[in-house]
Design an enzyme around this catalytic site. Structure first.
Site, mmCIF file in Angstrom:
data_model
loop_
_atom_site.group_PDB
_atom_site.id
_atom_site.type_symbol
_atom_site.label_atom_id
_atom_site.label_comp_id
_atom_site.label_asym_id
_atom_site.label_seq_id
_atom_site.Cartn_x
_atom_site.Cartn_y
_atom_site.Cartn_z
ATOM 1 C CG HIS A 61 -2.086 -0.838 1.211
ATOM 2 N ND1 HIS A 61 -2.508 -1.570 2.300
ATOM 3 C CD2 HIS A 61 -2.975 -1.103 0.219
ATOM 4 C CE1 HIS A 61 -3.599 -2.245 1.980
ATOM 5 N NE2 HIS A 61 -3.906 -1.989 0.727
ATOM 6 C CB CYS B 292 -3.863 -0.764 8.731
ATOM 7 S SG CYS B 292 -2.439 -0.673 7.651
#
Length: 253
Positions: free
Chosen positions: A161, A248
């Site tokens: 990511h 996250c």
């Protein structure tokens, strides 16, 4: 400044979560303990925290950031690139609609996971990854434009990511790792380069003047502390085993 956060309690099925880390299975009880420490840190930063129940059908569901983008002007529900995570999206709606009466959606064939999105003021950098595709980026930029927000696509080839390798710490300061050290799209920022052996610390989080930093990365911590902000170190070993970082584990807005 942020006033609220949404988190989701880890489920026992997290042992089956997606990972490329090759660090072994997480310890569920220790993960829950670390998650509680994370929640305490969010509260210490002044946030009102909504804690959602575990979703045993979705092993990665504690990484709640990926399923929605909550901006100052709108909420956008994503369409995760990992098929096993797409069913998580409807489960975030109830929590989100308490603060956003309506939301936008990323629709197939577009895919977006918000771990690929970094907010800098009213601009959003969007990583093109295995989880976020070009159609998803285009949809997202169009949606942002409806609310006088802007976005730009970041090319990358090595990161899971975008925020695995870059974190904005306000005041033009940017933590970077790997291919993000020299990406020209970030030339206007003051880059704080994190070495490969401490790469996990590149995902640190600025919240209302305090920076949350994963525990165990002394060189990164020292570099971050040079910025003059208070820091809170948090043990994150069990989430690192699942490729999950500090950002996250919450939706902050």
């Amino acid at each position: 400044m942020f006033s609220k956060a949404i988190v989701r309690t880890p489920c026992k099925a997290m042992l089956e979560g997606l990972t490329e880390a090759e660090m072994g299975l997480p310890d569920y009880d220790l993960a829950c303990e670390q998650h509680q420490g994370y929640i305490s840190a969010l509260k210490e930063c002044g946030l009102q925290v909504t804690i959602l129940p575990p979703l045993e059908s979705y092993p990665d569901s504690c990484f709640v950031e990926d399923v929605a983008l909550l901006t100052s002007k709108c909420a956008i529900l994503t369409h995760p690139g990992a098929p096993s995570r797409r069913g998580e999206v409807p489960h975030i709606v109830k929590a989100v609609e308490q603060s956003y009466p309506s939301f936008e959606h990323i629709n197939f064939p577009g895919t977006v996971e918000a771990g690929d999105i970094m907010m800098v003021g009213n601009h959003f950098y969007i990583g093109l990854s295995a989880r976020t595709n070009a159609q998803g980026v285009e949809q997202l930029i169009d949606i942002l434009g409806k609310y006088d927000l802007t976005g730009s696509m970041v090319e990358m080839s090595e990161l899971l990511h975008l925020k695995t390798g870059v974190s904005y710490l306000e005041n033009n300061n940017l933590l970077t790792f790997g291919e993000m050290h020299h990406n020209p799209i970030f030339n206007q920022f003051k880059r704080i380069e994190i070495a490969k052996q401490e790469s996990y610390a590149a995902n640190s989080v600025w919240i209302n003047g305090t920076i949350l930093v994963p525990k165990g990365f002394p060189n990164a911590l020292n570099a971050i502390q040079q910025l003059g902000h208070p820091t809170i170190e948090l043990p994150m070993s069990e989430f690192q085993k699942l490729d999950g970082g500090l950002s996250c584990l919450s939706l902050r807005f």
